[in-house]
Design an enzyme around this catalytic site. Structure first.
Site, PDB file in Angstrom:
ATOM      1  NE  ARG A   1      40.363  38.116  45.903  1.00 40.52           N
ATOM      2  CZ  ARG A   1      39.889  39.159  45.258  1.00 40.52           C
ATOM      3  NH1 ARG A   1      40.434  40.341  45.446  1.00 40.52           N
ATOM      4  NH2 ARG A   1      38.889  39.047  44.428  1.00 40.52           N
TER       5      ARG A   1
ATOM      6  CB  THR B   1      37.325  38.997  55.014  1.00 38.73           C
ATOM      7  OG1 THR B   1      38.187  37.943  54.550  1.00 38.73           O
ATOM      8  CG2 THR B   1      36.387  38.434  56.069  1.00 38.73           C
TER       9      THR B   1
ATOM     10  CG  ASP C   1      38.532  33.609  39.402  1.00 42.63           C
ATOM     11  OD1 ASP C   1      39.588  32.974  39.173  1.00 42.63           O
ATOM     12  OD2 ASP C   1      38.012  33.668  40.524  1.00 42.63           O
TER      13      ASP C   1
ATOM     14  CG  ASP D   1      36.983  30.336  38.452  1.00 41.32           C
ATOM     15  OD1 ASP D   1      37.472  29.341  39.026  1.00 41.32           O
ATOM     16  OD2 ASP D   1      36.101  31.058  38.959  1.00 41.32           O
TER      17      ASP D   1
HETATM   18  C1  PRP Z   1      43.203  35.366  42.931  1.00 41.52           C
HETATM   19  C2  PRP Z   1      44.492  35.709  42.216  1.00 41.52           C
HETATM   20  C3  PRP Z   1      45.369  36.210  43.307  1.00 41.52           C
HETATM   21  C4  PRP Z   1      44.390  36.870  44.233  1.00 41.52           C
HETATM   22  C5  PRP Z   1      44.540  38.337  44.051  1.00 41.52           C
HETATM   23  O1  PRP Z   1      43.288  34.162  43.580  1.00 41.52           O
HETATM   24  O2  PRP Z   1      45.050  34.640  41.531  1.00 41.52           O
HETATM   25  O3  PRP Z   1      46.054  35.171  43.991  1.00 41.52           O
HETATM   26  O4  PRP Z   1      43.079  36.445  43.845  1.00 41.52           O
HETATM   27  O5  PRP Z   1      43.723  38.990  44.918  1.00 41.52           O
HETATM   28  P1  PRP Z   1      44.257  39.916  46.088  1.00 41.52           P
HETATM   29  O6  PRP Z   1      45.305  40.799  45.477  1.00 41.52           O
HETATM   30  O7  PRP Z   1      43.023  40.666  46.466  1.00 41.52           O
HETATM   31  O8  PRP Z   1      44.781  39.052  47.185  1.00 41.52           O
HETATM   32  P2  PRP Z   1      42.005  33.473  44.244  1.00 41.52           P
HETATM   33  O9  PRP Z   1      41.842  33.880  45.667  1.00 41.52           O
HETATM   34  O10 PRP Z   1      40.811  33.702  43.360  1.00 41.52           O
HETATM   35  O11 PRP Z   1      42.408  31.964  44.268  1.00 41.52           O
HETATM   36  P3  PRP Z   1      42.591  30.947  43.060  1.00 41.52           P
HETATM   37  O12 PRP Z   1      43.784  31.420  42.255  1.00 41.52           O
HETATM   38  O13 PRP Z   1      42.830  29.675  43.755  1.00 41.52           O
HETATM   39  O14 PRP Z   1      41.323  30.955  42.236  1.00 41.52           O
HETATM   40  N1  URA Z   2      41.556  37.633  41.322  1.00 41.12           N
HETATM   41  C1  URA Z   2      41.250  37.430  40.014  1.00 41.12           C
HETATM   42  O1  URA Z   2      41.443  36.334  39.498  1.00 41.12           O
HETATM   43  N2  URA Z   2      40.709  38.438  39.330  1.00 41.12           N
HETATM   44  C2  URA Z   2      40.493  39.647  39.858  1.00 41.12           C
HETATM   45  O2  URA Z   2      40.017  40.552  39.152  1.00 41.12           O
HETATM   46  C3  URA Z   2      40.817  39.842  41.211  1.00 41.12           C
HETATM   47  C4  URA Z   2      41.348  38.810  41.923  1.00 41.12           C
END
Ligand code: PRP
Ligand code: URA
Length: 207
Positions: free
Chosen positions: A102, A106, A198, A201
């Protein structure tokens, strides 16, 4: 579209530990694997089987075996942690990774990895991502899989926000969603509240 939220006591117990801010990455990864397996058990309850005859040491048994080829599609990064638990149940499933993150400002999904071959190799895809927040990542991944030619798609997550469920409902009403919980809302940064923080993380120790 159907949304299934499991009230199974094992799932709810594990989710309560997963949410806890004091749960360390090792335990968080273990719980993510276990929850993924338990939720997939529920998500696969309606899969097609065909009759087979199996020779036991004593006689022929009339059994059933899975018919369709299953693809696991973890959304990087956080979906990765769900794969191992499901592989324990379905060791011959193929795993096709999709990289979507994400944009922090945005909150829109940005695709950065996709090595799907031209022709689909599986009949059913389970999209794996613990968090369904705005729903942007899930919608983008479902778009990719439909364009690939997959007809049967399910989303297996852990926590969903009403906003993400509504977006999936709007774009992909045919894709059932399997979750352990639907939380209250998103905060101003797009995080699920109360959520678990997260998910990427917390698994990879990068927070
Ligand atoms: C997180 C999570 C989803 C996304 C969900 O990923 O693992 O993929 O956000 O959010 P959305 O429904 O608003 O799209 P992130 O973008 O943090 O990436 P990462 O898993 O690489 O940390
Ligand atoms: N992605 C995450 O990992 N946690 C949230 O709460 C939303 C998006």
């Amino acid at each position: 579209m159907s949304v299934h939220v499991s009230n199974h006591p094992l799932i709810q117990h594990k989710l309560s530990i997963l949410r806890n801010v004091n749960t360390e990455p090792k335990k968080f990864r273990q719980l993510t694997r276990e929850l993924a397996a338990l939720l997939t058990y529920e998500a696969t309850a309606d899969m097609d089987t065909v009759p087979v005859e199996v020779q036991t040491p004593l006689a022929v048994a009339h059994c059933r075996e899975l018919q369709e080829k299953i693809g696991l599609v973890p959304i990087l990064r956080a979906g990765l942690g769900m794969v191992e638990g499901i592989w324990e149940l379905m060791p011959s499933s193929e795993v096709w990774h999709i990289g979507v993150y994400r944009d922090e400002k945005t909150l829109k999904p940005v695709q950065y990895y996709n090595k799907l071959p031209v022709e689909p190799r599986v009949q059913v895809c389970l999209i794996l991502d613990p968090m369904l927040a705005t729903g942007g990542s899930a919608v983008a991944t479902t778009d990719i899989l439909k364009n690939w030619g997959v007809k049967k798609i399910k989303f297996v997550g852990i926590i969903g926000a009403p906003e993400g469920i509504a977006l999936m409902q709007q774009h992909h009403p045919d894709v059932p969603i399997y979750l352990a919980a639907i939380d209250e809302r998103l905060n101003e940064k797009g995080y699920i509240v109360p959520g678990l923080g997260d998910a990427g993380d917390r698994q990879f120790g990068t927070g």
